[in-house]
Design a protein around this motif. Structure first.
Motif, short mmCIF file in Angstrom:
data_model
loop_
_atom_site.label_atom_id
_atom_site.label_comp_id
_atom_site.label_asym_id
_atom_site.label_seq_id
_atom_site.Cartn_x
_atom_site.Cartn_y
_atom_site.Cartn_z
N LYS A 90 -5.35 16.81 -2.33
CA LYS A 90 -6.56 16.84 -2.60
C LYS A 90 -7.15 17.89 -3.56
O LYS A 90 -7.50 18.60 -3.19
CB LYS A 90 -7.22 17.26 -1.14
CG LYS A 90 -6.06 16.97 0.11
CD LYS A 90 -6.68 15.27 0.32
CE LYS A 90 -7.42 14.48 1.62
NZ LYS A 90 -7.25 13.11 1.23
N GLY A 116 -1.50 12.34 -0.33
CA GLY A 116 -1.99 12.65 -1.97
C GLY A 116 -2.57 14.24 -2.24
O GLY A 116 -2.78 15.30 -1.05
N PHE A 122 -6.92 10.57 -4.62
CA PHE A 122 -5.24 10.32 -4.59
C PHE A 122 -4.35 9.21 -3.82
O PHE A 122 -5.27 9.97 -2.47
CB PHE A 122 -4.73 11.33 -4.92
CG PHE A 122 -4.65 11.70 -6.16
CD1 PHE A 122 -5.65 13.00 -6.98
CD2 PHE A 122 -3.06 11.23 -7.57
CE1 PHE A 122 -5.44 13.13 -8.21
CE2 PHE A 122 -3.58 12.52 -8.88
CZ PHE A 122 -4.57 12.80 -8.79
N GLY A 123 -4.04 7.81 -3.09
CA GLY A 123 -3.32 7.62 -2.05
C GLY A 123 -2.34 8.82 -2.06
O GLY A 123 -1.93 9.96 -2.65
N LYS A 124 -1.62 8.81 -0.59
CA LYS A 124 -0.28 9.11 -0.32
C LYS A 124 0.96 9.29 -1.34
O LYS A 124 2.36 10.75 -0.98
CB LYS A 124 -0.42 8.64 1.00
CG LYS A 124 -1.41 9.78 1.89
CD LYS A 124 -1.11 8.94 3.60
CE LYS A 124 -2.37 9.31 4.48
NZ LYS A 124 -1.75 9.28 5.99
N GLY A 125 0.72 8.40 -2.18
CA GLY A 125 2.27 8.44 -2.94
C GLY A 125 2.97 7.45 -2.11
O GLY A 125 3.94 7.18 -0.80
N GLN A 184 -1.22 20.01 -2.67
CA GLN A 184 -0.19 18.59 -1.49
C GLN A 184 0.11 18.71 -0.75
O GLN A 184 1.22 19.67 -1.36
CB GLN A 184 0.27 17.71 -2.80
CG GLN A 184 1.45 16.91 -2.27
CD GLN A 184 2.32 16.54 -3.40
OE1 GLN A 184 2.78 17.31 -4.53
NE2 GLN A 184 2.24 15.03 -4.33
N GLU A 186 -7.67 6.32 5.12
CA GLU A 186 -7.54 7.06 3.68
C GLU A 186 -8.33 6.36 2.77
O GLU A 186 -8.94 5.32 3.12
CB GLU A 186 -6.27 7.68 3.32
CG GLU A 186 -5.82 7.96 4.23
CD GLU A 186 -5.74 9.50 3.74
OE1 GLU A 186 -5.50 11.20 4.76
OE2 GLU A 186 -6.26 9.96 2.66
N CYS A 219 -1.99 -0.97 -3.73
CA CYS A 219 -2.86 0.36 -3.31
C CYS A 219 -3.94 -0.89 -3.02
O CYS A 219 -4.39 -1.20 -3.84
CB CYS A 219 -2.48 1.11 -4.72
SG CYS A 219 -4.23 2.35 -4.70
N PHE A 263 1.49 7.47 -7.61
CA PHE A 263 0.57 7.54 -7.23
C PHE A 263 -0.72 7.11 -7.48
O PHE A 263 -0.74 6.68 -8.56
CB PHE A 263 0.10 9.21 -7.37
CG PHE A 263 1.06 10.31 -5.98
CD1 PHE A 263 2.00 11.03 -6.70
CD2 PHE A 263 -0.41 10.77 -4.95
CE1 PHE A 263 2.76 11.98 -5.62
CE2 PHE A 263 0.86 10.91 -3.87
CZ PHE A 263 1.99 11.79 -4.43
N CYS A 264 -1.46 6.45 -6.91
CA CYS A 264 -2.21 5.55 -7.32
C CYS A 264 -3.30 6.18 -7.16
O CYS A 264 -3.64 7.02 -6.02
CB CYS A 264 -3.13 4.57 -6.15
SG CYS A 264 -4.10 3.48 -6.68
N ALA A 265 -4.59 6.45 -7.98
CA ALA A 265 -6.00 7.06 -7.84
C ALA A 265 -7.24 6.44 -8.63
O ALA A 265 -6.75 5.85 -9.17
CB ALA A 265 -5.54 8.43 -9.04
#
Lengths: 116, 110
Positions: free
Chosen positions: A44, A42, B100-103, A37, B2, B22, B88-90
């Motif tokens: 990886k 997000g 995962f998204g960046k949050g 992270q 992304e 998201c 976080f969306c995933a």
């Protein structure tokens, strides 16, 4: 209930040094994962394993190696540390293939690594 | 861009509702997830939704899924200061991994 345990919590490395991040789980999970992270990003996926003796690359495997000699342990190895590997590393586990089920990932508390 | 996108920050007052949005890209994703990360900790699964559902409610949490637009949202009713965290969306990919998204950092003001 230990769950997923990662060590160390913090580490500073010099460029070119090597180290192993340890991860162990006591839930008899088949699947284990290593994520990184980066700040404001997000997670990886670096590597994952579907069982003892089986590992596979994730999205960002370069510069890392893993092994899975037992169900419990999934260490992550950095051979020649580079500044680009400065990140927070999370180990996770699940009983089954987590993206195809509603089964959740169990995460460790993370290892903060700085490469200077 | 992304694969999974979400706004980076959200600020609400205690007691208000929070809505975190998201968007994802893989229409074949079977499950979509919301994870919560508190400071200095790993991620914890908050809730999930199966792709053939439109809505899922779990106490103060409501997940809405618009599969046509590939849009997912998380609504937290009666937001409390303890809800302050990164969310976080995933999306679950068929290969077995999560993207995962960046949050979204949720800040709750008293």
């Amino acid at each position: 209930n230990a769950g997923v345990t990662q060590t160390p919590k913090f580490r500073i490395l010099k460029i070119g040094q090597s180290m192993t991040l340890q991860c162990t789980q006591d839930m008899n999970h088949n699947y284990m994962y290593w994520y990184r992270q980066d700040p404001g990003m997000g997670l990886k996926l670096i590597y994952y394993s579907v069982g003892a003796g089986i590992t596979d690359k994730g999205e960002v495997p370069n510069g890392y190696n893993v092994s899975r000699s037992t169900t419990e342990d999934f260490p992550l190895r950095l051979e020649l540390a580079a500044p680009s590997q400065t990140s927070v590393y999370f180990c996770a586990s699940s009983y089954s293939k987590q993206s195809a089920t509603n089964e959740k990932l169990f995460f460790g508390s993370g290892t903060q690594l700085s490469v200077l | 861009g992304e694969d999974v996108e979400q706004s980076l920050f959200l600020s609400v007052r205690e007691g208000d509702s929070s809505v975190i949005n998201c968007t994802y890209t893989d229409s074949s994703s079977t499950y979509l997830y919301w994870y919560k990360q508190e400071p200095g900790a790993g991620l914890q699964l908050l809730t999930y939704i199966f792709s053939n559902m439109d809505m899922k409610q779990d106490q103060r949490l409501t997940v809405l899924l618009n599969k046509k637009d590939k849009h997912l949202s998380l609504r937290i009713a009666d937001t409390q200061t303890g809800d302050s965290a990164i969310y976080f969306c995933a999306e679950g990919r068929s290969q077995g991994n999560l993207i995962f998204g960046k949050g979204t950092k949720l800040s709750v003001k008293p």
